[in-house]
Scaffold this motif. Sequence first.
Motif, PDB file in Angstrom:
ATOM      1  N   GLY A   1       0.638  -1.314  -0.115  1.00  0.00           N
ATOM      2  CA  GLY A   1       0.013  -0.030  -0.019  1.00  0.00           C
ATOM      3  C   GLY A   1       0.897   1.262   0.184  1.00  0.00           C
ATOM      4  O   GLY A   1       0.532   2.222  -0.633  1.00  0.00           O
ATOM      5  N   ASN A   2       1.881   1.420   0.721  1.00  0.00           N
ATOM      6  CA  ASN A   2       2.812   2.575   0.749  1.00  0.00           C
ATOM      7  C   ASN A   2       3.504   2.827  -0.446  1.00  0.00           C
ATOM      8  O   ASN A   2       3.535   3.721  -0.999  1.00  0.00           O
ATOM      9  CB  ASN A   2       3.750   2.402   2.053  1.00  0.00           C
ATOM     10  N   ALA A   3       3.901   1.775  -1.103  1.00  0.00           N
ATOM     11  CA  ALA A   3       4.707   1.828  -2.468  1.00  0.00           C
ATOM     12  C   ALA A   3       3.793   2.447  -3.612  1.00  0.00           C
ATOM     13  O   ALA A   3       3.850   3.126  -4.195  1.00  0.00           O
ATOM     14  CB  ALA A   3       5.442   0.691  -2.823  1.00  0.00           C
ATOM     15  N   ALA A   4       2.255   1.742  -3.494  1.00  0.00           N
ATOM     16  CA  ALA A   4       1.505   2.066  -4.383  1.00  0.00           C
ATOM     17  C   ALA A   4       0.942   3.606  -4.419  1.00  0.00           C
ATOM     18  O   ALA A   4       0.776   4.317  -5.430  1.00  0.00           O
ATOM     19  CB  ALA A   4       0.228   1.368  -4.354  1.00  0.00           C
ATOM     20  N   SER A   5       1.028   4.162  -2.918  1.00  0.00           N
ATOM     21  CA  SER A   5       0.544   5.421  -2.645  1.00  0.00           C
ATOM     22  C   SER A   5       1.378   6.427  -3.162  1.00  0.00           C
ATOM     23  O   SER A   5       1.386   7.383  -3.957  1.00  0.00           O
ATOM     24  CB  SER A   5       0.519   5.596  -1.417  1.00  0.00           C
TER      25      SER A   5
ATOM     26  N   GLY B   1      -3.550  -1.734   8.991  1.00  0.00           N
ATOM     27  CA  GLY B   1      -3.245  -0.746   7.649  1.00  0.00           C
ATOM     28  C   GLY B   1      -4.466   0.042   7.282  1.00  0.00           C
ATOM     29  O   GLY B   1      -5.461  -0.480   7.633  1.00  0.00           O
ATOM     30  N   ALA B   2      -3.999   0.819   6.357  1.00  0.00           N
ATOM     31  CA  ALA B   2      -5.282   1.628   5.946  1.00  0.00           C
ATOM     32  C   ALA B   2      -6.168   0.833   4.998  1.00  0.00           C
ATOM     33  O   ALA B   2      -7.338   1.016   5.205  1.00  0.00           O
ATOM     34  CB  ALA B   2      -4.849   2.876   5.036  1.00  0.00           C
ATOM     35  N   ARG B   3      -5.706  -0.166   4.174  1.00  0.00           N
ATOM     36  CA  ARG B   3      -6.610  -0.960   3.322  1.00  0.00           C
ATOM     37  C   ARG B   3      -7.572  -1.863   4.396  1.00  0.00           C
ATOM     38  O   ARG B   3      -8.488  -2.060   4.281  1.00  0.00           O
ATOM     39  CB  ARG B   3      -5.678  -1.899   2.421  1.00  0.00           C
ATOM     40  N   ALA B   4      -6.744  -2.334   5.331  1.00  0.00           N
ATOM     41  CA  ALA B   4      -7.660  -3.191   6.119  1.00  0.00           C
ATOM     42  C   ALA B   4      -8.668  -2.468   6.895  1.00  0.00           C
ATOM     43  O   ALA B   4      -9.580  -3.162   7.159  1.00  0.00           O
ATOM     44  CB  ALA B   4      -6.635  -4.243   7.251  1.00  0.00           C
TER      45      ALA B   4
ATOM     46  N   TYR C   1     -12.345   2.141  -4.142  1.00  0.00           N
ATOM     47  CA  TYR C   1     -11.455   3.381  -3.998  1.00  0.00           C
ATOM     48  C   TYR C   1      -9.958   3.264  -4.490  1.00  0.00           C
ATOM     49  O   TYR C   1      -9.141   3.784  -4.019  1.00  0.00           O
ATOM     50  CB  TYR C   1     -11.388   3.612  -2.385  1.00  0.00           C
ATOM     51  N   GLY C   2      -9.786   2.001  -5.000  1.00  0.00           N
ATOM     52  CA  GLY C   2      -8.507   1.693  -5.815  1.00  0.00           C
ATOM     53  C   GLY C   2      -7.645   0.457  -4.986  1.00  0.00           C
ATOM     54  O   GLY C   2      -6.601   0.410  -5.703  1.00  0.00           O
ATOM     55  N   TRP C   3      -8.155   0.032  -4.076  1.00  0.00           N
ATOM     56  CA  TRP C   3      -7.459  -1.005  -3.411  1.00  0.00           C
ATOM     57  C   TRP C   3      -7.289  -2.288  -3.971  1.00  0.00           C
ATOM     58  O   TRP C   3      -8.497  -2.758  -4.491  1.00  0.00           O
ATOM     59  CB  TRP C   3      -7.804  -1.175  -1.920  1.00  0.00           C
ATOM     60  N   GLN C   4      -6.354  -2.689  -4.541  1.00  0.00           N
ATOM     61  CA  GLN C   4      -6.312  -4.091  -5.333  1.00  0.00           C
ATOM     62  C   GLN C   4      -6.590  -5.351  -4.485  1.00  0.00           C
ATOM     63  O   GLN C   4      -5.792  -5.207  -3.503  1.00  0.00           O
ATOM     64  CB  GLN C   4      -5.132  -4.137  -6.076  1.00  0.00           C
ATOM     65  N   GLU C   5      -7.229  -6.005  -4.832  1.00  0.00           N
ATOM     66  CA  GLU C   5      -7.505  -7.281  -3.944  1.00  0.00           C
ATOM     67  C   GLU C   5      -7.541  -7.287  -2.500  1.00  0.00           C
ATOM     68  O   GLU C   5      -6.717  -7.574  -1.743  1.00  0.00           O
ATOM     69  CB  GLU C   5      -6.326  -8.237  -4.433  1.00  0.00           C
ATOM     70  N   PRO C   6      -8.535  -6.469  -2.125  1.00  0.00           N
ATOM     71  CA  PRO C   6      -8.745  -6.140  -0.537  1.00  0.00           C
ATOM     72  C   PRO C   6      -8.758  -7.488   0.083  1.00  0.00           C
ATOM     73  O   PRO C   6      -9.428  -8.222  -0.256  1.00  0.00           O
ATOM     74  CB  PRO C   6      -9.945  -5.478  -0.562  1.00  0.00           C
TER      75      PRO C   6
END
Length: 178
Positions: A3-7, A109-112, A126-131
């Motif tokens: 998630g951090n690298a993607a941001s 984490g933000a995604r979780a 919202y753009g999270w891949q494979e939640p």
Amino acid sequence: MDGNAASVAVALAGRPVMPAEEAAACYAGAVRTWGRAHIPGDVDVEHFNHLAQQLIDAADADALPLFAGWRAQPCPDNNPVGAAMQRVHVLREHRGACHLAAVRLCGLGARAAMVVNLGAEQASHYGWQEPPAVTAAQIPRLRRAERVTDEMQAPLYATLTERQRGEFAQLVEALTAS
């Protein structure tokens, strides 16, 4: 990619399109335009702006860079309705930054946190891949994060009197009714 690298990748990819300062100014303009179109004419935006600015000025921006950046955005004096919506946005960024810090403190984490709060489908929107699927241990962590967020926000709102807090709550409700 985590998630951090993607941001970071998304943020860097946007720079060739528009510098961050210009993007922030455009977004602030859009927020003000939306406010002019949607805030009812009978809302006391002058009083809201006074109370909201008190909160914004009193807020501690340490470790809250997105809030600090939005607080630094100019807010026009000649457009009180648009300025009111911009101040709503700045205060939302403060709460959002506090919430993200609380989420991390509570071991999520933000995604979780988004998946627990809104579901995998909304997280995908919202753009999270494979939640990931929600686990039983994540639910109390998010509840704790909500409490920590409220605790982080309490000193800010304590800068207003009890009467002012009540007025502010009524004004926020009136501003966001549409």
